[in-house]
Design an enzyme around this catalytic site. Sequence first.
Site, PDB file in Angstrom:
ATOM      1  N   ASN A  11       1.088  -1.078   0.108  1.00  0.00           N
ATOM      2  CA  ASN A  11      -0.037  -0.038   0.079  1.00  0.00           C
ATOM      3  C   ASN A  11       0.943   1.228  -0.032  1.00  0.00           C
ATOM      4  OD1 ASN A  11      -1.856   2.146   0.382  1.00  0.00           O
ATOM      5  ND2 ASN A  11      -2.383   1.228   2.467  1.00  0.00           N
ATOM      6  N   TRP A  12       1.028   1.830  -1.033  1.00  0.00           N
ATOM      7  CA  TRP A  12       1.871   3.069  -1.210  1.00  0.00           C
ATOM      8  C   TRP A  12       1.137   4.105  -0.574  1.00  0.00           C
ATOM      9  CZ3 TRP A  12       4.845   3.123  -6.527  1.00  0.00           C
ATOM     10  CH2 TRP A  12       5.794   2.150  -6.701  1.00  0.00           C
ATOM     11  N   LYS A  13      -0.024   4.090  -0.232  1.00  0.00           N
ATOM     12  CA  LYS A  13      -0.673   5.552   0.263  1.00  0.00           C
ATOM     13  C   LYS A  13      -0.479   6.662  -0.562  1.00  0.00           C
ATOM     14  CE  LYS A  13      -0.042   3.183   4.756  1.00  0.00           C
ATOM     15  NZ  LYS A  13      -0.034   3.384   6.176  1.00  0.00           N
ATOM     16  N   HIS A  95      -9.590   0.864   5.168  1.00  0.00           N
ATOM     17  CA  HIS A  95      -8.077   1.201   5.582  1.00  0.00           C
ATOM     18  C   HIS A  95      -8.423   2.185   7.018  1.00  0.00           C
ATOM     19  CE1 HIS A  95      -4.117   2.495   6.527  1.00  0.00           C
ATOM     20  NE2 HIS A  95      -3.712   1.248   6.041  1.00  0.00           N
ATOM     21  N   GLU A  97      -6.735   4.529   8.057  1.00  0.00           N
ATOM     22  CA  GLU A  97      -6.593   5.997   7.934  1.00  0.00           C
ATOM     23  C   GLU A  97      -7.707   6.487   7.172  1.00  0.00           C
ATOM     24  OE1 GLU A  97      -2.785   5.455   5.727  1.00  0.00           O
ATOM     25  OE2 GLU A  97      -1.909   4.957   7.612  1.00  0.00           O
ATOM     26  N   GLU A 165      -5.255  -5.063  10.665  1.00  0.00           N
ATOM     27  CA  GLU A 165      -4.031  -4.059  10.904  1.00  0.00           C
ATOM     28  C   GLU A 165      -4.765  -3.375  12.132  1.00  0.00           C
ATOM     29  OE1 GLU A 165      -2.269  -2.855   7.083  1.00  0.00           O
ATOM     30  OE2 GLU A 165      -4.101  -1.826   6.946  1.00  0.00           O
ATOM     31  N   GLY A 171       2.582   2.099  10.913  1.00  0.00           N
ATOM     32  CA  GLY A 171       3.605   3.014  10.486  1.00  0.00           C
ATOM     33  C   GLY A 171       4.309   3.668  11.864  1.00  0.00           C
ATOM     34  N   SER A 210       3.187  -2.345  10.463  1.00  0.00           N
ATOM     35  CA  SER A 210       4.883  -2.398  10.638  1.00  0.00           C
ATOM     36  C   SER A 210       5.561  -3.626  10.107  1.00  0.00           C
ATOM     37  CB  SER A 210       5.151  -1.938  11.956  1.00  0.00           C
ATOM     38  OG  SER A 210       4.775  -0.664  12.352  1.00  0.00           O
ATOM     39  N   GLY A 231       2.825  -1.245   4.348  1.00  0.00           N
ATOM     40  CA  GLY A 231       2.707   0.270   4.057  1.00  0.00           C
ATOM     41  C   GLY A 231       4.196   0.626   3.592  1.00  0.00           C
ATOM     42  N   GLY A 232       4.929   1.395   4.635  1.00  0.00           N
ATOM     43  CA  GLY A 232       6.071   2.068   4.183  1.00  0.00           C
ATOM     44  C   GLY A 232       7.138   1.173   3.611  1.00  0.00           C
TER      45      GLY A 232
HETATM   46  P1  PGA Z   1       2.942   0.305   7.634  1.00  0.00           P
HETATM   47  O1  PGA Z   1       1.356   0.370   7.025  1.00  0.00           O
HETATM   48  O2  PGA Z   1       3.515  -1.087   7.012  1.00  0.00           O
HETATM   49  O3  PGA Z   1       3.750   1.477   6.973  1.00  0.00           O
HETATM   50  O4  PGA Z   1       2.864   0.055   9.200  1.00  0.00           O
HETATM   51  C1  PGA Z   1       0.460  -0.688   6.916  1.00  0.00           C
HETATM   52  C2  PGA Z   1      -0.728  -0.335   6.422  1.00  0.00           C
HETATM   53  O5  PGA Z   1      -1.223   0.734   6.645  1.00  0.00           O
HETATM   54  O6  PGA Z   1      -1.343  -0.901   5.489  1.00  0.00           O
END
Ligand code: PGA
Length: 250
Positions: A11-13, A95, A97, A165, A171, A210, A231-232
């Site tokens: 997930n590149w956000k 998600h 977010e 998640e 993050g 993470s 994510g990251g």
């Molecule tokens: P993260 O994000 O791996 O940067 O913790 C995961 C996500 O939000 O899907």
Amino acid sequence: MTPPTPLIAGNWKMNGTGQALVEARAIAAAATDAGVRLALCPPATLLERMSREVAGTKLEVGGQDCHAEASGAFTGDVSAEMLAEAGAQLVILGHSERRAGYGETDAAVAAKASAALRAGLEPIICVGETRAEREEGRALAVVTGQIRGSLPAELAGKAFTVAYEPVWAIGTGLTPTLEDITEVHHAIRATLMDMFGEAGAAPAILYGGSVKPGNAAEILALPEVGGALVGGASLKAADFLAIVAGAPKA
Ligand code: PGA
């Protein structure tokens, strides 16, 4: 029933311009021998270019959200049909977010999941408790409640994926214990079986929050974990492929 094919999705956000497509190309080149399904979900602006560049490889591409309607006066939004036309095969929905930042309710996520099916996309539906909810001992109740509220009945027998998640793990570099991940994944599977009968055994249940090269192998080795939402660490091909390398082969 055979276990679901593991999926590792990035997930590149809101990260990535055209220069980042080099990372997608490197991941696509490794997808054939990965032994698991691989997907990247870039910002909507990159979706069409990325899907063209990785066409013919085993890397799947997906959106990060969609509107429930196919078209209309919804400034700034993108429909599931538009994502599909841009080459998406999947879409991340619900998600945290989006739940936290845009007030998305379970019912809104369910409507989006219906839209994804209508457009032929595989939804990846995200659930997870906050830190306060875990500390209050409510993690299982929150997560299973989100599953019941966010998954429409018509998902029965369709291709879809769930991602657990924990909000506090996204993050932050923090992850739950392996026992806690197992416990929540068990509860999610039991809820899916209750909702969909035998068909509830089919969807992969991903872990997200993470996931890094250093912890991926032990998380992905848990029998209940059917892959990861990253994510990251999905922004760089080297990190993402190091995570993939830790996955048990299907
Ligand atoms: P993260 O994000 O791996 O940067 O913790 C995961 C996500 O939000 O899907």
